[in-house]
Design an enzyme around this catalytic site. Structure first.
Site, PDB file in Angstrom:
ATOM      1  N   SER A  12      -4.674   8.696 -15.884  1.00  0.00           N
ATOM      2  CA  SER A  12      -4.174   7.841 -14.811  1.00  0.00           C
ATOM      3  C   SER A  12      -5.297   6.957 -14.312  1.00  0.00           C
ATOM      4  O   SER A  12      -6.425   7.020 -14.793  1.00  0.00           O
ATOM      5  CB  SER A  12      -3.641   8.701 -13.669  1.00  0.00           C
ATOM      6  OG  SER A  12      -4.723   9.258 -12.947  1.00  0.00           O
ATOM      7  N   LYS A  13      -4.962   6.145 -13.356  1.00  0.00           N
ATOM      8  CA  LYS A  13      -5.910   5.165 -12.828  1.00  0.00           C
ATOM      9  C   LYS A  13      -7.250   5.795 -12.448  1.00  0.00           C
ATOM     10  O   LYS A  13      -8.300   5.177 -12.579  1.00  0.00           O
ATOM     11  CB  LYS A  13      -5.333   4.490 -11.584  1.00  0.00           C
ATOM     12  CG  LYS A  13      -3.899   4.037 -11.735  1.00  0.00           C
ATOM     13  CD  LYS A  13      -3.753   2.734 -12.505  1.00  0.00           C
ATOM     14  CE  LYS A  13      -2.291   2.403 -12.744  1.00  0.00           C
ATOM     15  NZ  LYS A  13      -1.698   3.128 -13.886  1.00  0.00           N
ATOM     16  N   ARG A  14      -7.159   7.026 -11.976  1.00  0.00           N
ATOM     17  CA  ARG A  14      -8.387   7.616 -11.471  1.00  0.00           C
ATOM     18  C   ARG A  14      -9.393   8.021 -12.545  1.00  0.00           C
ATOM     19  O   ARG A  14     -10.462   8.511 -12.274  1.00  0.00           O
ATOM     20  CB  ARG A  14      -8.059   8.796 -10.570  1.00  0.00           C
ATOM     21  CG  ARG A  14      -6.740   9.487 -10.907  1.00  0.00           C
ATOM     22  CD  ARG A  14      -6.425  10.572  -9.904  1.00  0.00           C
ATOM     23  NE  ARG A  14      -7.428  11.608  -9.966  1.00  0.00           N
ATOM     24  CZ  ARG A  14      -7.458  12.559 -10.904  1.00  0.00           C
ATOM     25  NH1 ARG A  14      -6.511  12.624 -11.811  1.00  0.00           N
ATOM     26  NH2 ARG A  14      -8.412  13.454 -10.904  1.00  0.00           N
TER      27      ARG A  14
END
Length: 492
Positions: free
Chosen positions: A255-257
RNA sequence: GCCCCCAUCGUCUAGAGGCCCAGGACGGCGGCCCUUCAAGCCGCAAGCAGGGGUUCGAAUCCCCUUGGGGGCACCA
């Protein structure tokens, strides 16, 4: 061998596709090309709330960058246009009507607040969160009354309360069975009139004659619902295959993180599309026990569903970097030169004081000296590696630039002698340079490494640089002599 | 809480009962090359999660345990 394989990549336009997402697209594309089938691009924009401006363009851009051309899609059209779900609403409504008519679906008037409360209660009671089907029991009169009153409603699927398990014949996992008792009455049509993924996906795959659905593993749990839907609509389901997902370094879903996960960010990081293509193809698939570097055409030739791995994989950026270096070194020199030149002319490349356009002949000349030292085409990296060829004087970390372990006086003596030896040097070539500088070391009775180190530092500003004689030759007499004089003045 | 998937070096993987005291690659470490840094070449360390079966024989088949992951929305 062209049968009628039709596969699709069906992203929702909610942001830049990340590498996991694109890997799914890649496998679909490979399968289509391998079988001579069609690769369809379909946009699943049935959630207005999550629509992101520019996302569609990012999807196009990502696919194009990787070289995944689609045969049918929103911009290209095709026999089953439109390829954007928000433009296919009537199709979903028709299907929902049919299900309502045959009583395999029903209207539900529960409000989001009610449903939320229901879920909370279930969670607290350690019960599985599931719709309790309260509207399924609504009497016909009641239902009619609410319909007439224009209350907000959704259409839910009437999942069989009991019966044989639904079994998925998965192309990569084999048979997977689900008890119908664990399924609830999922929503088909939302109160805003848009379909949910479940409905839209089934209707579209059917109407677009999709033969193989290759999607990420996270869809496996909702596949029994889709199968039930196919059955209720009397559609033949496509063949299904659930691909392993790609995990971040912490083993959770990408994910984005997880830093750079958007495909386009890797372009920004100076990764070559061919390298990314090769790398992604080997994340969850392999040709044999040893092949690492494999061309696009060989990939298309050999790709097979049978060799898809079942277990999730962690995205290993280090290996991607290595592979990128391999591809960089395979690039034709003139092509590499164009990339390097572009990076150097970038706003973050060489400082504005260096006049543009750069001399492309000069850039081509430095390519053989830097190609083994580049890992990516990232602007910063290219700039750091090449700037001393252009900056006058080059950047010195410490002043005056004397190699560590060498007395300032000794350095000056060595450089003065070098200057004297190089001034009259006729062809300023690597071998001619070597021919005067090696004997010079002996004459000065210093180790060659010491002398060369001093010259390297004076001329390039660094302790580590490409081979000295080649570097001097490419820089040319003017620059070399000027830099030597400059450093001598600093040491003086 | 319930359902589902998965399980070989740190990571990506080969291995579909004997070819495996497990092969390749990245990364790590050491060496060679050498004027530095790379690249290249050579070598080393590193793994079948555990326990039961089945079998003459198991990384490979079955079961359990453990671990990891995914899912359980009017998101896809």
């Amino acid at each position: 061998m062209s049968n009628h394989v039709r596969v699709r990549y069906a992203p929702s336009p909610t942001g830049d596709p990340h590498v996991g997402n694109i890997r799914t697209a890649l496998f679909n594309w490979l399968y289509a090309r391998h079988t001579g089938g069609a690769f369809i691009l379909r946009i699943e924009d049935t959630d207005q709330a999550r629509a992101t401006p520019g996302a569609l363009e990012a999807i196009y851009e990502s696919l194009r960058w990787l070289g995944l051309a689609w045969d049918e899609g929103p911009d290209k059209g095709g026999p089953h246009a439109p390829y954007v779900q928000s433009q296919r609403l009537p199709l979903y409504h028709q299907a929902a009507e049919r299900l309502l008519d045959q009583s395999t679906a029903y209207h539900c008037y529960c409000t989001p607040a009610e449903l939320e409360a229901m879920r909370r209660r279930q969670q607290e009671a350690k019960q599985p969160p599931r719709y309790d089907r309260r509207c399924r029991q609504l009497s016909e009169k009641e239902s009619k009354a609410r319909l007439a009153a224009g209350l907000p409603r959704v259409v839910r699927f009437k999942t069989p309360l009991e019966g044989p398990p639904v079994v998925v014949h998965d192309l990569v996992r084999g048979e997977v069975a689900f008890e119908v008792s664990v399924l609830d009455d999922f929503v088909l049509l939302k109160s805003d009139g848009f379909p949910t993924y479940h409905l839209a996906n089934v209707v579209d795959d059917h109407t677009m004659y999709v033969t193989h659905v290759l999607r990420a593993e996270e869809w496996l749990p909702s596949t029994p619902r889709h199968l039930l839907l196919y059955q209720a609509l009397s559609y033949d389901p496509p063949l299904l295959g659930h691909l392993p997902i790609i995990l971040g370094p912490d083993r959770s879903k990408l994910s984005k993180r997880h830093g750079a996960t958007s495909l386009l960010e890797y372009r920004q990081e100076g990764i070559l599309p061919d390298a990314m293509f090769n790398f992604l193809a080997l994340l969850g698939w392999s040709l044999d026990e040893k092949t690492e570097i494999i061309s696009r055409s060989d990939l298309v030739r050999h790709f097979s569903l049978e060799r898809i791995v079942k277990s999730a994989a962690i995205f290993n950026g280090e290996k991607l970097l290595w592979m990128n270096g391999m591809y960089l070194r395979q690039l034709p020199p003139d092509e590499l030169a164009r990339h390097v030149l572009a990076a150097l002319e970038d706003a973050n490349g060489l400082p504005p004081s260096v006049t543009r356009p750069l001399d492309s002949k000069y850039v081509e000349a430095i390519i053989p000296l830097v190609r083994d030292r580049l890992k990516t085409l990232k602007v910063d990296e290219v700039r750091d590696l090449c700037s001393f060829f252009f900056l006058e004087p080059p950047h010195y970390d410490v002043l005056p630039p004397a190699p560590k372990g060498m007395e300032k006086a000794a350095a000056r003596r060595a450089l003065e002698a070098t200057l004297g030896a190089l001034e009259p040097l006729a062809p300023f070539t690597p071998s001619a340079l070597e021919g005067v500088l090696r004997p010079l070391a002996e004459r000065l009775s210093v180790k060659t490494g010491e002398l060369f180190g001093a010259i390297r530092l004076a001329v390039t500003g660094r302790a580590a640089a490409p081979p000295l004689f080649d570097t001097l030759a490419v820089l040319g007499r003017e620059r070399v002599l000027a830099r030597l004089r400059h450093v001598l003045s600093l040491l003086g």
